[in-house]
Design a protein around this motif. Sequence first.
Motif, PDB file in Angstrom:
ATOM      1  N   ILE A 246       0.815  -1.213   0.000  1.00 47.79           N
ATOM      2  CA  ILE A 246       0.000   0.000   0.000  1.00 47.79           C
ATOM      3  C   ILE A 246       0.853   1.268   0.000  1.00 47.79           C
ATOM      4  N   VAL A 247       2.020   1.225   0.587  1.00 47.72           N
ATOM      5  CA  VAL A 247       2.863   2.420   0.764  1.00 47.72           C
ATOM      6  C   VAL A 247       3.196   3.139  -0.556  1.00 47.72           C
ATOM      7  N   PRO A 248       3.430   2.440  -1.682  1.00 49.85           N
ATOM      8  CA  PRO A 248       3.738   3.181  -2.918  1.00 49.85           C
ATOM      9  C   PRO A 248       2.628   4.116  -3.383  1.00 49.85           C
ATOM     10  N   ILE A 249       1.430   3.931  -2.874  1.00 52.10           N
ATOM     11  CA  ILE A 249       0.332   4.809  -3.264  1.00 52.10           C
ATOM     12  C   ILE A 249       0.597   6.241  -2.797  1.00 52.10           C
ATOM     13  N   PHE A 250       1.240   6.413  -1.645  1.00 55.38           N
ATOM     14  CA  PHE A 250       1.438   7.755  -1.095  1.00 55.38           C
ATOM     15  C   PHE A 250       2.340   8.629  -1.961  1.00 55.38           C
ATOM     16  N   PRO A 251       3.512   8.152  -2.400  1.00 56.50           N
ATOM     17  CA  PRO A 251       4.277   9.008  -3.328  1.00 56.50           C
ATOM     18  C   PRO A 251       3.577   9.178  -4.677  1.00 56.50           C
ATOM     19  N   ALA A 252       2.798   8.177  -5.098  1.00 59.20           N
ATOM     20  CA  ALA A 252       2.038   8.332  -6.344  1.00 59.20           C
ATOM     21  C   ALA A 252       0.999   9.442  -6.194  1.00 59.20           C
ATOM     22  N   LEU A 253       0.390   9.533  -5.014  1.00 55.68           N
ATOM     23  CA  LEU A 253      -0.554  10.625  -4.757  1.00 55.68           C
ATOM     24  C   LEU A 253       0.161  11.979  -4.722  1.00 55.68           C
ATOM     25  N   LEU A 254       1.411  11.994  -4.265  1.00 52.94           N
ATOM     26  CA  LEU A 254       2.205  13.232  -4.316  1.00 52.94           C
ATOM     27  C   LEU A 254       2.443  13.649  -5.768  1.00 52.94           C
ATOM     28  N   MET A 255       2.634  12.662  -6.654  1.00 52.79           N
ATOM     29  CA  MET A 255       2.780  12.965  -8.077  1.00 52.79           C
ATOM     30  C   MET A 255       1.496  13.569  -8.628  1.00 52.79           C
ATOM     31  N   LEU A 256       0.371  13.001  -8.236  1.00 53.74           N
ATOM     32  CA  LEU A 256      -0.917  13.546  -8.679  1.00 53.74           C
ATOM     33  C   LEU A 256      -1.104  14.966  -8.168  1.00 53.74           C
ATOM     34  N   ARG A 257      -0.740  15.197  -6.921  1.00 56.42           N
ATOM     35  CA  ARG A 257      -0.837  16.545  -6.355  1.00 56.42           C
ATOM     36  C   ARG A 257       0.041  17.532  -7.126  1.00 56.42           C
ATOM     37  N   ALA A 258       1.244  17.110  -7.485  1.00 56.77           N
ATOM     38  CA  ALA A 258       2.142  17.976  -8.258  1.00 56.77           C
ATOM     39  C   ALA A 258       1.525  18.318  -9.612  1.00 56.77           C
ATOM     40  N   TYR A 259       0.906  17.332 -10.246  1.00 54.18           N
ATOM     41  CA  TYR A 259       0.279  17.568 -11.551  1.00 54.18           C
ATOM     42  C   TYR A 259      -0.897  18.529 -11.423  1.00 54.18           C
ATOM     43  N   ILE A 260      -1.740  18.317 -10.414  1.00 52.10           N
ATOM     44  CA  ILE A 260      -2.897  19.196 -10.221  1.00 52.10           C
ATOM     45  C   ILE A 260      -2.437  20.629  -9.936  1.00 52.10           C
ATOM     46  N   THR A 261      -1.411  20.774  -9.114  1.00 51.14           N
ATOM     47  CA  THR A 261      -0.859  22.106  -8.822  1.00 51.14           C
ATOM     48  C   THR A 261      -0.337  22.749 -10.096  1.00 51.14           C
ATOM     49  N   PHE A 262       0.337  21.959 -10.929  1.00 52.67           N
ATOM     50  CA  PHE A 262       0.860  22.462 -12.195  1.00 52.67           C
ATOM     51  C   PHE A 262      -0.278  22.948 -13.093  1.00 52.67           C
ATOM     52  N   VAL A 263      -1.301  22.127 -13.264  1.00 47.11           N
ATOM     53  CA  VAL A 263      -2.409  22.493 -14.150  1.00 47.11           C
ATOM     54  C   VAL A 263      -3.131  23.730 -13.629  1.00 47.11           C
ATOM     55  N   ASN A 264      -3.275  23.842 -12.322  1.00 42.87           N
ATOM     56  CA  ASN A 264      -3.926  25.020 -11.757  1.00 42.87           C
ATOM     57  C   ASN A 264      -3.080  26.285 -11.917  1.00 42.87           C
ATOM     58  N   GLY A 265      -1.792  26.128 -12.194  1.00 41.26           N
ATOM     59  CA  GLY A 265      -0.909  27.282 -12.319  1.00 41.26           C
ATOM     60  C   GLY A 265      -0.649  27.744 -13.734  1.00 41.26           C
ATOM     61  N   VAL A 266      -1.164  27.018 -14.720  1.00 37.79           N
ATOM     62  CA  VAL A 266      -0.930  27.417 -16.108  1.00 37.79           C
ATOM     63  C   VAL A 266      -2.139  28.168 -16.650  1.00 37.79           C
ATOM     64  N   ASP A 267      -1.977  28.760 -17.836  1.00 39.49           N
ATOM     65  CA  ASP A 267      -3.068  29.535 -18.421  1.00 39.49           C
ATOM     66  C   ASP A 267      -4.172  28.618 -18.970  1.00 39.49           C
ATOM     67  N   GLU A 268      -5.269  29.247 -19.373  1.00 38.20           N
ATOM     68  CA  GLU A 268      -6.435  28.485 -19.834  1.00 38.20           C
ATOM     69  C   GLU A 268      -6.138  27.626 -21.048  1.00 38.20           C
ATOM     70  N   PHE A 269      -5.335  28.131 -21.960  1.00 39.39           N
ATOM     71  CA  PHE A 269      -5.009  27.359 -23.164  1.00 39.39           C
ATOM     72  C   PHE A 269      -4.247  26.099 -22.806  1.00 39.39           C
TER      73      PHE A 269
END
Length: 135
Positions: free
Chosen positions: A52-75
């Motif tokens: 189960i433990v590998p899920i936690f860093p994978a969720l950190l990757m998802l968080r990084a992606y969501i943060t990235f998408v929220n920080g870019v422009d609409e296009f």
Amino acid sequence: MAEPVPDKLTPVAKRYAREMLTAGVLYSIVVFAGAFATRMDLPHWVIVVAAIVPIFPALLMLRAYITFVNGVDEFQRRIQSEAVMIAAGVTGFGCFTYGFLEEWAGFPHLPLIWVLPILIGSWGVALCFVRMKYK
């Protein structure tokens, strides 16, 4: 003398790269440690926790992606969203089709662990095509 290469990464991209690299390194460590642990004579609950433990860093990757998408422009969000939708469709319908092939045509069973890597890989390919569409 050659001029220095300008830094083309935006602050959002730099943060994404840093967070993704950190999560990726952490993921690699826990996966290798978990794989090593499965070769030892450990109680079953320890193996369950290691699985189960590998899920936690994978969720950190998802968080990084969501943060990235929220920080870019609409296009850029549109490009990312379109690529993710294509990847989800390809992966979902591909798994759906292969499930019928397994059940009805006797194809070999594929473990579910491969669904997320297939989704991520198809997202990368779709992203290349979507970006080319807008150039």
